[in-house]
Design a protein around this motif. Structure first.
Motif, mmCIF file in Angstrom:
data_model
loop_
_atom_site.group_PDB
_atom_site.id
_atom_site.type_symbol
_atom_site.label_atom_id
_atom_site.label_comp_id
_atom_site.label_asym_id
_atom_site.label_seq_id
_atom_site.Cartn_x
_atom_site.Cartn_y
_atom_site.Cartn_z
ATOM 1 N N LEU A 13 0.823 -1.209 0.000
ATOM 2 C CA LEU A 13 0.000 0.000 0.000
ATOM 3 C C LEU A 13 0.859 1.261 0.000
ATOM 4 C CD1 LEU A 13 -2.801 -1.071 2.509
ATOM 5 C CD2 LEU A 13 -2.960 -0.962 0.016
ATOM 6 N N ILE A 14 1.945 1.234 0.746
ATOM 7 C CA ILE A 14 2.857 2.390 0.770
ATOM 8 C C ILE A 14 3.464 2.612 -0.604
ATOM 9 C CG2 ILE A 14 5.080 3.201 1.663
ATOM 10 C CD1 ILE A 14 4.259 1.926 4.362
ATOM 11 N N ALA A 15 3.912 1.548 -1.247
ATOM 12 C CA ALA A 15 4.501 1.680 -2.582
ATOM 13 C C ALA A 15 3.481 2.258 -3.559
ATOM 14 C CB ALA A 15 5.007 0.324 -3.072
ATOM 15 N N ARG A 16 2.252 1.797 -3.471
ATOM 16 C CA ARG A 16 1.199 2.336 -4.340
ATOM 17 C C ARG A 16 0.969 3.817 -4.048
ATOM 18 N NH1 ARG A 16 -2.201 -0.834 -7.946
ATOM 19 N NH2 ARG A 16 -1.588 -2.981 -7.638
ATOM 20 N N ALA A 17 0.953 4.180 -2.770
ATOM 21 C CA ALA A 17 0.720 5.576 -2.398
ATOM 22 C C ALA A 17 1.852 6.473 -2.875
ATOM 23 C CB ALA A 17 0.560 5.686 -0.883
ATOM 24 N N GLU A 18 3.082 5.988 -2.762
ATOM 25 C CA GLU A 18 4.221 6.787 -3.206
ATOM 26 C C GLU A 18 4.198 6.975 -4.710
ATOM 27 O OE1 GLU A 18 7.380 4.562 -1.350
ATOM 28 O OE2 GLU A 18 7.331 5.853 0.434
ATOM 29 N N ASN A 19 3.711 5.999 -5.448
ATOM 30 C CA ASN A 19 3.512 6.155 -6.888
ATOM 31 C C ASN A 19 2.367 7.138 -7.113
ATOM 32 O OD1 ASN A 19 4.230 5.473 -9.581
ATOM 33 N ND2 ASN A 19 2.416 4.166 -9.692
ATOM 34 N N GLY A 20 1.252 6.894 -6.465
ATOM 35 C CA GLY A 20 0.173 7.859 -6.345
ATOM 36 C C GLY A 20 -0.676 8.151 -7.558
ATOM 37 N N ASN A 21 -0.664 7.305 -8.574
ATOM 38 C CA ASN A 21 -1.554 7.524 -9.711
ATOM 39 C C ASN A 21 -2.989 7.179 -9.328
ATOM 40 O OD1 ASN A 21 0.426 8.331 -11.595
ATOM 41 N ND2 ASN A 21 1.039 6.193 -11.866
ATOM 42 N N ALA A 22 -3.937 7.555 -10.180
ATOM 43 C CA ALA A 22 -5.344 7.273 -9.906
ATOM 44 C C ALA A 22 -5.574 5.782 -9.690
ATOM 45 C CB ALA A 22 -6.213 7.800 -11.044
ATOM 46 N N GLU A 23 -4.932 4.940 -10.495
ATOM 47 C CA GLU A 23 -5.112 3.497 -10.356
ATOM 48 C C GLU A 23 -4.582 3.002 -9.008
ATOM 49 O OE1 GLU A 23 -3.184 4.796 -13.001
ATOM 50 O OE2 GLU A 23 -4.927 4.972 -14.319
ATOM 51 N N ASP A 24 -3.498 3.603 -8.556
ATOM 52 C CA ASP A 24 -2.939 3.238 -7.254
ATOM 53 C C ASP A 24 -3.901 3.623 -6.133
ATOM 54 O OD1 ASP A 24 -0.332 2.213 -8.129
ATOM 55 O OD2 ASP A 24 0.053 4.293 -8.708
ATOM 56 N N VAL A 25 -4.479 4.804 -6.231
ATOM 57 C CA VAL A 25 -5.448 5.251 -5.228
ATOM 58 C C VAL A 25 -6.671 4.333 -5.251
ATOM 59 C CG1 VAL A 25 -7.044 7.119 -4.601
ATOM 60 C CG2 VAL A 25 -4.645 7.622 -5.122
ATOM 61 N N ASP A 26 -7.133 3.958 -6.448
ATOM 62 C CA ASP A 26 -8.258 3.020 -6.539
ATOM 63 C C ASP A 26 -7.951 1.734 -5.789
ATOM 64 O OD1 ASP A 26 -9.728 4.758 -8.164
ATOM 65 O OD2 ASP A 26 -9.190 3.726 -10.020
ATOM 66 N N TYR A 27 -6.744 1.234 -5.964
ATOM 67 C CA TYR A 27 -6.339 -0.002 -5.302
ATOM 68 C C TYR A 27 -6.332 0.170 -3.786
ATOM 69 C CZ TYR A 27 -3.681 -4.075 -3.911
ATOM 70 O OH TYR A 27 -3.299 -5.240 -3.297
ATOM 71 N N ILE A 28 -5.758 1.252 -3.323
ATOM 72 C CA ILE A 28 -5.687 1.499 -1.878
ATOM 73 C C ILE A 28 -7.095 1.639 -1.295
ATOM 74 C CG2 ILE A 28 -4.899 3.098 -0.084
ATOM 75 C CD1 ILE A 28 -2.570 3.806 -2.070
ATOM 76 N N ILE A 29 -7.899 2.471 -1.925
ATOM 77 C CA ILE A 29 -9.254 2.740 -1.442
ATOM 78 C C ILE A 29 -10.108 1.470 -1.447
ATOM 79 C CG2 ILE A 29 -11.416 3.869 -2.139
ATOM 80 C CD1 ILE A 29 -9.749 5.777 -0.613
ATOM 81 N N SER A 30 -9.836 0.559 -2.376
ATOM 82 C CA SER A 30 -10.628 -0.671 -2.460
ATOM 83 C C SER A 30 -10.511 -1.519 -1.199
ATOM 84 C CB SER A 30 -10.218 -1.495 -3.685
ATOM 85 O OG SER A 30 -8.974 -2.147 -3.468
ATOM 86 N N HIS A 31 -9.521 -1.245 -0.373
ATOM 87 C CA HIS A 31 -9.334 -1.985 0.871
ATOM 88 C C HIS A 31 -10.184 -1.423 2.023
ATOM 89 C CE1 HIS A 31 -5.924 -3.416 -1.430
ATOM 90 N NE2 HIS A 31 -5.873 -4.443 -0.596
ATOM 91 N N LEU A 32 -10.904 -0.341 1.766
ATOM 92 C CA LEU A 32 -11.790 0.232 2.779
ATOM 93 C C LEU A 32 -13.211 -0.253 2.525
ATOM 94 C CD1 LEU A 32 -10.558 3.926 3.031
ATOM 95 C CD2 LEU A 32 -10.258 2.095 4.715
ATOM 96 N N THR A 33 -13.617 -1.245 3.282
ATOM 97 C CA THR A 33 -14.967 -1.794 3.201
ATOM 98 C C THR A 33 -15.518 -1.930 4.613
ATOM 99 O OG1 THR A 33 -14.327 -4.116 3.387
ATOM 100 C CG2 THR A 33 -14.291 -3.142 1.160
ATOM 101 N N GLU A 34 -16.777 -2.230 4.715
ATOM 102 C CA GLU A 34 -17.384 -2.440 6.029
ATOM 103 C C GLU A 34 -16.760 -3.638 6.741
ATOM 104 O OE1 GLU A 34 -19.358 -0.295 7.548
ATOM 105 O OE2 GLU A 34 -19.220 0.946 5.757
ATOM 106 N N GLU A 35 -16.141 -4.539 5.990
ATOM 107 C CA GLU A 35 -15.507 -5.721 6.562
ATOM 108 C C GLU A 35 -14.020 -5.521 6.861
ATOM 109 O OE1 GLU A 35 -17.370 -6.062 3.496
ATOM 110 O OE2 GLU A 35 -19.113 -6.330 4.782
#
Length: 105
Positions: A13-35
């Motif tokens: 997640l850190i590597a994705r955030a440091e890259n920081g493109n829209a696709e990376d943010v989509d990936y990170i955000i996808s881990h925020l669910t009610e579960e």
């Protein structure tokens, strides 16, 4: 992706955030669910704090208004920490985030 000292999911997640493109943010955000576990929400929150790429920030703005409740709340925290109060105020006035999230830091 950038190298960091963390391994496993947090490192990814850190590597994705440091890259920081829209696709990376989509990936990170996808881990925020009610579960999502408490640990995962903390990993995501930390990773999001590292996003600086303009395209990533714009993608977080999209989620602030269009994500699920948990995604909007974490985006509210992101923008509050950046001192983007006008944007957070717009999200609050639009009903995207509640008063607690609007004023959290």
């Amino acid at each position: 992706m950038a190298k960091n000292k963390f391994s496993g999911k947090l490192g990814e997640l850190i590597a994705r955030a440091e890259n920081g493109n829209a696709e990376d943010v989509d990936y990170i955000i996808s881990h925020l669910t009610e579960e999502s576990s408490l640990a995962m929400t903390r990993y995501v929150d930390f990773a999001l704090s590292l996003v600086e790429n303009e395209m990533g920030v714009l993608r977080l703005e999209y989620y602030l208004f269009n994500g699920t409740l948990i995604q909007r709340n974490y985006c509210g925290l992101f923008f509050n920490r950046r001192l983007d109060y006008d944007l957070v105020d717009r999200a609050f006035n639009a009903g995207a985030i509640d008063e607690i999230q609007a004023f959290s830091r």
